[in-house]
Design an enzyme around this catalytic site. Structure first.
Site, mmCIF file in Angstrom:
data_model
loop_
_atom_site.group_PDB
_atom_site.id
_atom_site.type_symbol
_atom_site.label_atom_id
_atom_site.label_comp_id
_atom_site.label_asym_id
_atom_site.label_seq_id
_atom_site.Cartn_x
_atom_site.Cartn_y
_atom_site.Cartn_z
ATOM 1 N N ASP A 46 39.330 0.747 -7.710
ATOM 2 C CA ASP A 46 38.965 -0.552 -7.132
ATOM 3 C C ASP A 46 39.960 -0.897 -6.031
ATOM 4 O OD1 ASP A 46 36.987 -0.841 -9.067
ATOM 5 O OD2 ASP A 46 38.106 -2.284 -10.281
ATOM 6 N N ARG A 58 32.938 3.037 -2.063
ATOM 7 C CA ARG A 58 32.134 1.905 -2.547
ATOM 8 C C ARG A 58 32.426 0.748 -1.586
ATOM 9 N NH1 ARG A 58 34.752 -0.786 -7.313
ATOM 10 N NH2 ARG A 58 33.647 0.550 -8.770
ATOM 11 N N ARG A 72 34.635 -14.279 -10.439
ATOM 12 C CA ARG A 72 33.169 -14.416 -10.470
ATOM 13 C C ARG A 72 32.763 -15.886 -10.317
ATOM 14 N NH1 ARG A 72 34.600 -9.754 -10.451
ATOM 15 N NH2 ARG A 72 34.423 -10.298 -8.286
HETATM 16 C C1 LIG Z 1 30.020 -2.889 -8.365
HETATM 17 C C2 LIG Z 1 30.979 -3.820 -7.703
HETATM 18 C C3 LIG Z 1 32.315 -3.468 -7.594
HETATM 19 C C4 LIG Z 1 33.220 -4.300 -6.960
HETATM 20 N N1 LIG Z 1 34.511 -3.893 -6.745
HETATM 21 C C5 LIG Z 1 35.336 -4.659 -6.001
HETATM 22 C C6 LIG Z 1 36.618 -4.177 -5.598
HETATM 23 O O1 LIG Z 1 37.025 -3.044 -5.913
HETATM 24 N N2 LIG Z 1 37.400 -4.997 -4.844
HETATM 25 C C7 LIG Z 1 36.968 -6.246 -4.439
HETATM 26 O O2 LIG Z 1 37.706 -6.937 -3.721
HETATM 27 N N3 LIG Z 1 35.765 -6.711 -4.811
HETATM 28 C C8 LIG Z 1 34.946 -5.963 -5.565
HETATM 29 N N4 LIG Z 1 33.699 -6.437 -5.886
HETATM 30 C C9 LIG Z 1 33.367 -7.864 -5.646
HETATM 31 C C10 LIG Z 1 32.889 -8.117 -4.229
HETATM 32 O O3 LIG Z 1 33.957 -8.010 -3.321
HETATM 33 C C11 LIG Z 1 32.292 -9.537 -4.106
HETATM 34 O O4 LIG Z 1 33.291 -10.473 -4.379
HETATM 35 C C12 LIG Z 1 31.115 -9.795 -5.035
HETATM 36 O O5 LIG Z 1 30.276 -8.688 -5.105
HETATM 37 C C13 LIG Z 1 30.294 -11.008 -4.565
HETATM 38 O O6 LIG Z 1 29.776 -10.752 -3.290
HETATM 39 P P1 LIG Z 1 28.255 -10.370 -3.013
HETATM 40 O O7 LIG Z 1 28.262 -9.120 -2.225
HETATM 41 O O8 LIG Z 1 27.470 -10.298 -4.237
HETATM 42 O O9 LIG Z 1 27.764 -11.489 -2.002
HETATM 43 P P2 LIG Z 1 27.786 -13.091 -2.079
HETATM 44 O O10 LIG Z 1 27.481 -13.543 -0.690
HETATM 45 O O11 LIG Z 1 29.026 -13.593 -2.733
HETATM 46 O O12 LIG Z 1 26.578 -13.397 -3.031
HETATM 47 C C14 LIG Z 1 25.234 -13.099 -2.707
HETATM 48 C C15 LIG Z 1 24.345 -13.548 -3.851
HETATM 49 O O13 LIG Z 1 24.642 -12.789 -5.019
HETATM 50 C C16 LIG Z 1 24.613 -13.598 -6.183
HETATM 51 N N5 LIG Z 1 25.979 -13.663 -6.743
HETATM 52 C C17 LIG Z 1 27.102 -13.207 -6.169
HETATM 53 N N6 LIG Z 1 28.165 -13.404 -6.968
HETATM 54 C C18 LIG Z 1 27.690 -14.006 -8.063
HETATM 55 C C19 LIG Z 1 28.295 -14.467 -9.254
HETATM 56 N N7 LIG Z 1 29.599 -14.351 -9.458
HETATM 57 N N8 LIG Z 1 27.501 -15.042 -10.185
HETATM 58 C C20 LIG Z 1 26.176 -15.157 -9.989
HETATM 59 N N9 LIG Z 1 25.552 -14.740 -8.865
HETATM 60 C C21 LIG Z 1 26.295 -14.176 -7.928
HETATM 61 C C22 LIG Z 1 24.131 -14.938 -5.730
HETATM 62 O O14 LIG Z 1 22.733 -14.932 -5.835
HETATM 63 C C23 LIG Z 1 24.563 -14.986 -4.283
HETATM 64 O O15 LIG Z 1 23.790 -15.868 -3.506
HETATM 65 C C24 LIG Z 1 32.774 -5.580 -6.484
HETATM 66 C C25 LIG Z 1 31.424 -5.934 -6.576
HETATM 67 C C26 LIG Z 1 30.530 -5.063 -7.150
HETATM 68 C C27 LIG Z 1 29.089 -5.453 -7.192
#
Ligand SMILES: Cc1cc2nc3c(=O)[nH]c(=O)nc-3n(C[C@H](O)[C@H](O)[C@H](O)COP(=O)(O)OP(=O)(O)OC[C@H]3O[C@@H](n4cnc5c(N)ncnc54)[C@H](O)[C@@H]3O)c2cc1C
Length: 310
Positions: A135, A186, A291
């Site tokens: 990560d 990723r 989250r």
């Molecule tokens: C598999 C995976 C691995 C990850 N690994 C890392 C990492 O190594 N380092 C890092 O910095 N970040 C990591 N992240 C987190 C990432 O950086 C984002 O903070 C997170 O994915 C929220 O962004 P989003 O792309 O979903 O878009 P956003 O613009 O935040 O959300 C888009 C839509 O997704 C839904 N959504 C998003 N978050 C939530 C939530 N918490 N609860 C409910 N609905 C939600 C909502 O419908 C929202 O409108 C990871 C995410 C995923 C999916």
């Protein structure tokens, strides 16, 4: 608002009072609020959740929660726990795929020991055919994390990948370098609080960077993982791979446990590879707070659950 809510929840995530309160109520019963996002506190809970996901056609990666450890003893304990986790995964028959954080393996305490710990995990991982994803954490670790990843890559650890964050200005260069190596990335938006001098702050800018980088990974990368719950971006990626005739086995989508389960299911039904990141363990509080920060509406869900439980 995008950055503001994140910053507030980031600050709260460091509160030991809230952590104690959450630890007391968050995971207490089967329906407790943290269980929506965390598979449970034990490896057994995580494996049971993983089996349920696999039955729905989802791929998975297991993450033993823990970060920012402050002593070598804690880092060694986390390393041992990962080795034990791999043994249990092998015995259970679920997919062999784990995610981990270098701050959990002691990068803050001593970099060399952290690398030793990572090798202690990679050795049995290699023997048992595991895929290991590192990560990406706060920007103070970006360069170090990539140096460690690239050193191990050069030493032929090939079932090893890393996450890159679209919100950082530097990421395009990192994507190009890792693409040239043939390494697997990723792509995520980024979950930490970063200054405007190094990262996009507006959601529109982060989204635009994410799509630009996703295309670069799809065109020139190796089996990239597009990790987002953002339906608009997912639709844009789907349109792009169709237009470029990129096969569905050439990349995968990834989402977090408990988030947009509807969209996870519809991507599986449409024939895409869809991997769920399954976090578990006692140290769930900082992960959980990130989250909440992403979607403050989740707070209503927590408060309702707390009121019901008490
Ligand atoms: C598999 C995976 C691995 C990850 N690994 C890392 C990492 O190594 N380092 C890092 O910095 N970040 C990591 N992240 C987190 C990432 O950086 C984002 O903070 C997170 O994915 C929220 O962004 P989003 O792309 O979903 O878009 P956003 O613009 O935040 O959300 C888009 C839509 O997704 C839904 N959504 C998003 N978050 C939530 C939530 N918490 N609860 C409910 N609905 C939600 C909502 O419908 C929202 O409108 C990871 C995410 C995923 C999916």
């Amino acid at each position: 608002m995008y950055g503001g809510a994140k910053a507030v929840f980031y600050a709260l995530s460091r509160s030991s009072f809230l952590k104690r309160l959450a630890s007391r109520y968050g995971m207490a019963g089967g329906a407790s609020f943290a269980r929506r996002f965390i598979a449970g506190e034990t490896i057994e809970d995580a494996i049971a959740a993983a089996k349920r996901l696999e039955a729905q056609g989802l791929l998975l990666t297991l993450d033993y929660l823990g970060e920012s450890v402050e002593t070598l003893d804690e880092a060694v304990a986390a390393t041992r726990e990962y080795v034990r986790l791999m043994d249990l995964i092998v015995a259970s028959g679920i997919e062999r795929n784990i995610s981990l954080k270098l701050t959990q393996l002691g990068i803050d305490v001593d970099r060399a020991t952290c690398v030793d710990n990572l090798r202690r995990i990679l050795e049995p991982a290699g023997r048992h055919g595991f895929y290991v994803r590192i990560d990406m954490e706060h920007s103070r670790y970006t360069a170090m994390t990539l140096e460690i990843f690239e050193t191990l890559w050069a030493q032929q650890y090939r079932k090893l990948g890393v996450a890159l964050q679209a919100y950082l200005f530097r990421t395009e260069q990192d994507v190009r370098r890792l693409n040239a190596l043939g390494a697997q990335v990723r792509l995520v938006k980024g979950a930490y609080k970063e200054p405007p001098s190094i990262a996009y702050k507006q959601k529109a800018d982060v989204d635009a960077a994410f799509l630009r980088l996703a295309r670069l990974l799809l065109d020139e990368g190796t089996s990239p993982a597009i990790a987002t719950h953002d339906e608009r971006l997912i639709d844009a990626v789907r349109a792009y791979v169709d237009q470029r005739r990129i096969g569905r086995d050439q990349f995968e989508f990834q989402m977090l446990y408990g988030i947009r389960r509807d969209l996870q299911a519809s991507l599986v039904a449409a024939g895409y590879r869809m991997r769920v990141y399954v976090p578990f363990g006692r140290e769930w509080f900082p992960y959980f707070m990130r989250r909440l920060g992403e979607r403050p509406a989740n707070l209503g869900f927590v408060v309702r659950a707390l009121l019901r439980e008490r």
